[in-house]
Design a protein around this motif. Structure first.
Motif, short mmCIF file in Angstrom:
data_model
loop_
_atom_site.label_atom_id
_atom_site.label_comp_id
_atom_site.label_asym_id
_atom_site.label_seq_id
_atom_site.Cartn_x
_atom_site.Cartn_y
_atom_site.Cartn_z
N ARG A 275 -23.84 30.78 -20.65
CA ARG A 275 -23.66 29.32 -20.73
C ARG A 275 -23.33 28.71 -19.37
NH1 ARG A 275 -21.99 26.27 -24.87
NH2 ARG A 275 -20.12 25.59 -23.74
N ARG A 289 -14.40 22.32 -29.99
CA ARG A 289 -15.67 22.03 -30.66
C ARG A 289 -15.45 21.31 -31.97
NH1 ARG A 289 -13.69 26.15 -33.01
NH2 ARG A 289 -14.45 27.01 -35.00
N ASP A 317 -20.48 21.16 -25.24
CA ASP A 317 -21.46 21.29 -26.30
C ASP A 317 -21.81 22.76 -26.55
OD1 ASP A 317 -22.71 21.01 -23.62
OD2 ASP A 317 -24.53 21.56 -24.72
N THR A 319 -24.78 25.19 -28.87
CA THR A 319 -25.90 25.27 -29.81
C THR A 319 -25.46 26.05 -31.04
OG1 THR A 319 -26.77 27.36 -28.95
CG2 THR A 319 -27.49 25.33 -27.84
N ALA A 320 -26.21 25.88 -32.12
CA ALA A 320 -25.90 26.63 -33.34
C ALA A 320 -25.99 28.13 -33.09
CB ALA A 320 -26.85 26.20 -34.45
N ASP A 321 -26.94 28.54 -32.27
CA ASP A 321 -27.10 29.96 -31.97
C ASP A 321 -25.90 30.49 -31.18
OD1 ASP A 321 -28.73 32.45 -31.87
OD2 ASP A 321 -28.75 32.04 -29.71
N GLU A 322 -25.42 29.71 -30.22
CA GLU A 322 -24.24 30.14 -29.45
C GLU A 322 -23.03 30.30 -30.35
OE1 GLU A 322 -25.10 28.24 -25.01
OE2 GLU A 322 -24.19 27.00 -26.58
#
Length: 346
Positions: A275, A289, A317, A319-322
């Motif tokens: 990231r 988050r 921010d 991501t959904a994958d992270e």
């Protein structure tokens, strides 16, 4: 030299978040003075940390009567820093303190949630810091030997007297939080904020407390989002660095450096690197988050360490994958964070 804060401190580098249903916002990252600001620490280093934090938009300094060592010395130092540097900016600051852990000899010195202990503690804290009021005053711990009505009644009294503008609690269960909020509401005092332990290695507040606070309209400020330094690059090599909390044996147990914990920390560090963040930055961003988290409460030992943590706001921010990857490793484990002693946690 007379301290002149950075004129750009409110130019967007630090986001602010509303505290529950109140009219107050806190910086996304607040500075806690639990360690490194006491009488045994270097005075000018603590002063430099406060200056740098304020220059970067941190408007909330979090203390407790027992912080040091010795207990009380952090508030005494803070009083000197206020007089030297921050007195002209008092109205730009949120200053909090707490009471409930042991402070002075005899039956009233704690640990206690009694009216006697809380009222006397607040008066002592105000004298040490040279303040007329604190913005937030917390019950620092649940006292099973004192009726909750007495503890909350003492906080309501301090609120009515103008010695505490807002009232908070720390490390209360969801059930006791609801009961405390009801007692305070009957006194026409809102439960402003709750301060729980929350990090990738301690997610227990997700099982009821966060939803309770959301329903009550109460803010949440998470302490130890870095799990007392575990969620930094410091311990990844499996060797506790010199003068770390684990080697000093103060607030972090050496047993926390288990292979299970270290393996998960290494995996999280790899995610952070992808990231473009340090592990500490990602850990703070992860705690933030959830919009129900008002602020993440960090400590710092050096200005460079402080800057690294504050840079977390540059990338909040995910991501959904992270988040899915992080969830593989961000779990409650062998994380008995506290080594309870007369020098208190949180």
């Amino acid at each position: 030299m007379l301290y002149q804060p950075d004129n750009t401190r409110y130019d967007g580098q630090m986001p602010y978040r509303r505290v529950g249903h109140s009219g107050i916002e806190l910086p996304a990252i607040s500075l806690g003075l639990w360690q490194n600001f006491g009488g045994v620490d270097v005075y000018e280093t603590g002063r430099a940390l406060l200056r740098r934090a304020f220059d970067r938009g941190v408007t909330h300094f979090d203390l407790a009567n027992c912080y040091g060592p010795p207990a009380g010395s952090t508030e005494e130092n803070f009083g000197r820093w206020m007089a030297q540097d921050f007195k002209p900016f008092r109205d730009e600051l949120i200053v909090s303190s707490k009471a409930g852990w042991p402070m002075w000899p005899g039956p009233y010195g704690g640990p206690s949630g009694s009216r006697k202990h809380l009222i006397a503690s607040c008066e002592q804290s105000l004298r040490r810091m040279g303040l007329d009021y604190v913005d937030i005053f917390y019950s620092h711990r649940v006292d099973p030997d004192t009726p909750l009505e007495e503890t909350m009644g003492a906080l309501a009294q301090l609120h009515r007297q103008g010695k505490a503008l807002y009232i908070g609690i720390s490390s209360y269960s969801p059930e006791l939080t609801r009961k405390a909020a009801k007692i305070l509401a009957d006194e026409r005092v809102p439960l402003f904020i709750h301060q729980p332990n929350y990090s990738m290695l301690n997610r227990r507040i997700e099982n009821g407390l966060l939803s309770t606070l959301d329903a009550l309209g109460t803010g949440c400020i998470a302490f130890s989002p870095l799990a007392q330094g575990l969620l930094t690059s410091k311990y990844i090599s499996n060797t506790a660095v010199e003068d770390s909390r684990a080697t000093r044996g103060t607030s972090l147990r050496q047993s926390m450096l288990s292979e299970d914990n270290l393996g998960r920390i290494r995996a999280l560090n790899q995610i952070a690197a992808r990231r473009g963040q340090t592990l500490a930055q990602m850990a703070i961003a992860w705690a933030l988050r959830d919009p129900r988290i008002t602020s993440a409460l960090i400590g710092a030992r050096t200005v460079a360490q402080l800057d690294d943590s504050l840079d977390a706001v540059k990338r909040l921010d995910f991501t959904a994958d992270e988040l899915a990857q992080i969830d593989r490793y961000a779990q409650d484990g062998d994380v008995d964070i506290w080594k309870v002693s007369s020098q208190i946690e949180g």
